[in-house]
Design a protein around this motif. Structure first.
Motif, mmCIF file in Angstrom:
data_model
loop_
_atom_site.group_PDB
_atom_site.id
_atom_site.type_symbol
_atom_site.label_atom_id
_atom_site.label_comp_id
_atom_site.label_asym_id
_atom_site.label_seq_id
_atom_site.Cartn_x
_atom_site.Cartn_y
_atom_site.Cartn_z
ATOM 1 N N ASP A 24 -16.754 -2.510 -8.823
ATOM 2 C CA ASP A 24 -17.290 -1.094 -8.392
ATOM 3 C C ASP A 24 -17.629 -0.119 -9.151
ATOM 4 O O ASP A 24 -17.466 0.985 -9.299
ATOM 5 C CB ASP A 24 -16.530 -0.625 -7.361
ATOM 6 C CG ASP A 24 -16.334 -1.650 -6.075
ATOM 7 O OD1 ASP A 24 -17.133 -2.407 -5.908
ATOM 8 O OD2 ASP A 24 -15.122 -1.791 -5.365
ATOM 9 N N GLY A 25 -18.050 -0.749 -10.586
ATOM 10 C CA GLY A 25 -18.391 0.224 -11.777
ATOM 11 C C GLY A 25 -17.033 0.720 -12.670
ATOM 12 O O GLY A 25 -17.468 1.413 -13.609
ATOM 13 N N ILE A 26 -15.877 0.229 -12.177
ATOM 14 C CA ILE A 26 -14.763 0.689 -13.025
ATOM 15 C C ILE A 26 -14.134 -0.350 -13.718
ATOM 16 O O ILE A 26 -14.114 -1.704 -12.893
ATOM 17 C CB ILE A 26 -13.810 1.217 -12.031
ATOM 18 C CG1 ILE A 26 -14.190 2.550 -10.892
ATOM 19 C CG2 ILE A 26 -12.171 1.568 -12.731
ATOM 20 C CD1 ILE A 26 -13.272 2.742 -9.954
ATOM 21 N N PRO A 27 -13.925 -0.420 -14.931
ATOM 22 C CA PRO A 27 -13.453 -1.326 -16.012
ATOM 23 C C PRO A 27 -12.066 -1.987 -15.466
ATOM 24 O O PRO A 27 -11.282 -0.984 -15.009
ATOM 25 C CB PRO A 27 -13.434 -0.906 -17.289
ATOM 26 C CG PRO A 27 -14.261 0.361 -17.384
ATOM 27 C CD PRO A 27 -14.377 0.841 -15.707
ATOM 28 N N LEU A 28 -11.821 -3.014 -15.403
ATOM 29 C CA LEU A 28 -10.477 -3.807 -15.035
ATOM 30 C C LEU A 28 -9.717 -3.872 -16.195
ATOM 31 O O LEU A 28 -9.857 -4.494 -17.116
ATOM 32 C CB LEU A 28 -10.726 -5.203 -14.329
ATOM 33 C CG LEU A 28 -11.646 -5.364 -13.286
ATOM 34 C CD1 LEU A 28 -11.865 -6.606 -12.783
ATOM 35 C CD2 LEU A 28 -10.877 -4.297 -12.061
ATOM 36 N N TYR A 29 -8.827 -2.775 -16.624
ATOM 37 C CA TYR A 29 -8.106 -2.524 -17.603
ATOM 38 C C TYR A 29 -7.431 -3.835 -18.272
ATOM 39 O O TYR A 29 -7.630 -4.352 -19.465
ATOM 40 C CB TYR A 29 -7.115 -1.480 -17.668
ATOM 41 C CG TYR A 29 -6.300 -1.244 -19.039
ATOM 42 C CD1 TYR A 29 -6.870 -0.556 -20.151
ATOM 43 C CD2 TYR A 29 -4.908 -1.737 -19.174
ATOM 44 C CE1 TYR A 29 -6.271 -0.362 -21.031
ATOM 45 C CE2 TYR A 29 -4.404 -1.450 -20.019
ATOM 46 C CZ TYR A 29 -4.868 -0.902 -21.075
ATOM 47 O OH TYR A 29 -4.052 -0.541 -22.335
ATOM 48 N N GLU A 30 -6.508 -4.429 -17.406
ATOM 49 C CA GLU A 30 -5.829 -5.712 -17.915
ATOM 50 C C GLU A 30 -6.649 -6.698 -18.411
ATOM 51 O O GLU A 30 -6.489 -7.635 -19.242
ATOM 52 C CB GLU A 30 -4.907 -6.098 -16.901
ATOM 53 C CG GLU A 30 -3.473 -4.854 -16.486
ATOM 54 C CD GLU A 30 -4.157 -4.140 -15.222
ATOM 55 O OE1 GLU A 30 -5.177 -4.209 -15.022
ATOM 56 O OE2 GLU A 30 -3.201 -3.732 -14.684
ATOM 57 N N VAL A 31 -7.717 -7.086 -17.509
ATOM 58 C CA VAL A 31 -8.702 -8.239 -17.608
ATOM 59 C C VAL A 31 -9.415 -8.060 -18.921
ATOM 60 O O VAL A 31 -9.561 -8.691 -19.789
ATOM 61 C CB VAL A 31 -9.591 -8.344 -16.716
ATOM 62 C CG1 VAL A 31 -10.746 -9.150 -16.828
ATOM 63 C CG2 VAL A 31 -8.888 -8.663 -15.443
ATOM 64 N N ASN A 32 -9.833 -6.726 -19.357
ATOM 65 C CA ASN A 32 -10.476 -6.294 -20.293
ATOM 66 C C ASN A 32 -9.739 -6.364 -21.836
ATOM 67 O O ASN A 32 -10.060 -6.868 -22.728
ATOM 68 C CB ASN A 32 -11.165 -4.920 -20.171
ATOM 69 C CG ASN A 32 -12.255 -5.301 -19.170
ATOM 70 O OD1 ASN A 32 -13.108 -6.228 -19.155
ATOM 71 N ND2 ASN A 32 -12.414 -4.280 -18.210
ATOM 72 N N GLU A 33 -8.435 -6.048 -21.468
ATOM 73 C CA GLU A 33 -7.511 -6.087 -22.854
ATOM 74 C C GLU A 33 -7.227 -7.505 -23.060
ATOM 75 O O GLU A 33 -7.543 -7.984 -24.506
ATOM 76 C CB GLU A 33 -6.007 -5.489 -22.271
ATOM 77 C CG GLU A 33 -6.234 -3.944 -22.443
ATOM 78 C CD GLU A 33 -6.249 -3.488 -23.860
ATOM 79 O OE1 GLU A 33 -5.680 -3.788 -24.852
ATOM 80 O OE2 GLU A 33 -7.314 -2.419 -23.968
ATOM 81 N N TRP A 34 -6.982 -8.417 -22.243
ATOM 82 C CA TRP A 34 -7.005 -9.766 -22.463
ATOM 83 C C TRP A 34 -8.316 -10.543 -23.205
ATOM 84 O O TRP A 34 -8.259 -11.077 -24.035
ATOM 85 C CB TRP A 34 -6.608 -10.585 -21.127
ATOM 86 C CG TRP A 34 -6.234 -12.039 -21.632
ATOM 87 C CD1 TRP A 34 -5.191 -12.766 -21.706
ATOM 88 C CD2 TRP A 34 -7.180 -13.033 -21.615
ATOM 89 N NE1 TRP A 34 -5.261 -13.992 -22.084
ATOM 90 C CE2 TRP A 34 -6.665 -14.308 -21.858
ATOM 91 C CE3 TRP A 34 -8.687 -13.220 -21.142
ATOM 92 C CZ2 TRP A 34 -7.182 -15.382 -22.113
ATOM 93 C CZ3 TRP A 34 -9.235 -14.201 -21.546
ATOM 94 C CH2 TRP A 34 -8.679 -15.531 -21.560
ATOM 95 N N LEU A 35 -9.440 -10.163 -22.569
ATOM 96 C CA LEU A 35 -10.586 -10.476 -22.891
ATOM 97 C C LEU A 35 -11.092 -9.961 -24.585
ATOM 98 O O LEU A 35 -11.299 -10.836 -25.311
ATOM 99 C CB LEU A 35 -11.738 -10.044 -22.254
ATOM 100 C CG LEU A 35 -13.133 -10.628 -22.347
ATOM 101 C CD1 LEU A 35 -13.298 -12.036 -22.431
ATOM 102 C CD2 LEU A 35 -14.308 -9.952 -21.419
ATOM 103 N N GLU A 36 -10.537 -8.908 -24.734
ATOM 104 C CA GLU A 36 -10.843 -8.353 -26.103
ATOM 105 C C GLU A 36 -9.892 -8.906 -27.065
ATOM 106 O O GLU A 36 -10.321 -9.385 -28.195
ATOM 107 C CB GLU A 36 -10.396 -6.805 -26.132
ATOM 108 C CG GLU A 36 -10.521 -6.120 -27.375
ATOM 109 C CD GLU A 36 -11.815 -6.019 -28.256
ATOM 110 O OE1 GLU A 36 -11.777 -5.864 -29.284
ATOM 111 O OE2 GLU A 36 -13.011 -6.433 -27.591
ATOM 112 N N ALA A 37 -8.810 -9.344 -26.700
ATOM 113 C CA ALA A 37 -7.818 -9.733 -27.720
ATOM 114 C C ALA A 37 -8.040 -11.274 -27.821
ATOM 115 O O ALA A 37 -7.869 -11.823 -28.893
ATOM 116 C CB ALA A 37 -6.150 -9.892 -27.120
ATOM 117 N N ASN A 38 -8.590 -11.960 -26.766
ATOM 118 C CA ASN A 38 -9.256 -13.272 -26.955
ATOM 119 C C ASN A 38 -10.293 -13.506 -27.557
ATOM 120 O O ASN A 38 -10.590 -14.950 -28.071
ATOM 121 C CB ASN A 38 -8.613 -14.201 -25.760
ATOM 122 C CG ASN A 38 -7.266 -14.228 -25.350
ATOM 123 O OD1 ASN A 38 -6.661 -15.148 -26.117
ATOM 124 N ND2 ASN A 38 -6.762 -13.317 -24.541
#
Length: 81
Positions: A24-38
């Motif tokens: 809904d237009g709001i970033p999913l913090y935990e998901v994006n942190e994992w994605l960024e790290a990997n």
């Protein structure tokens, strides 16, 4: 899933591609942190991981389960099958 460029002074192009998964237009913090790290070292890894995560989140949405509520291994096994 959204794609953006962020400033990265360590790269010759000064920018690197970043994938952001939103709900809904709001970033999913935990998901994006994992994605960024990997996906820090490889653009291809970022694309692949982002697509897999999106498939998993769509699967959970069909089951009407929020990703934070996944407690049983059987849910993950069902997705893999």
């Amino acid at each position: 899933m959204e794609q953006t460029l962020i400033n990265s002074p360590r790269l010759s192009t000064k920018y690197r591609r970043l994938y952001i998964i939103t709900e809904d237009g709001i970033p999913l913090y935990e998901v994006n942190e994992w994605l960024e790290a990997n996906s820090r070292n490889s653009y291809g890894t970022g694309v692949s991981c982002a697509n897999e995560i999106m498939d998993y989140l769509r699967f959970l949405k069909k089951l009407e389960i929020h990703y934070r509520e996944v407690k049983r291994k059987s849910i993950i096994e069902e997705f893999i099958k």
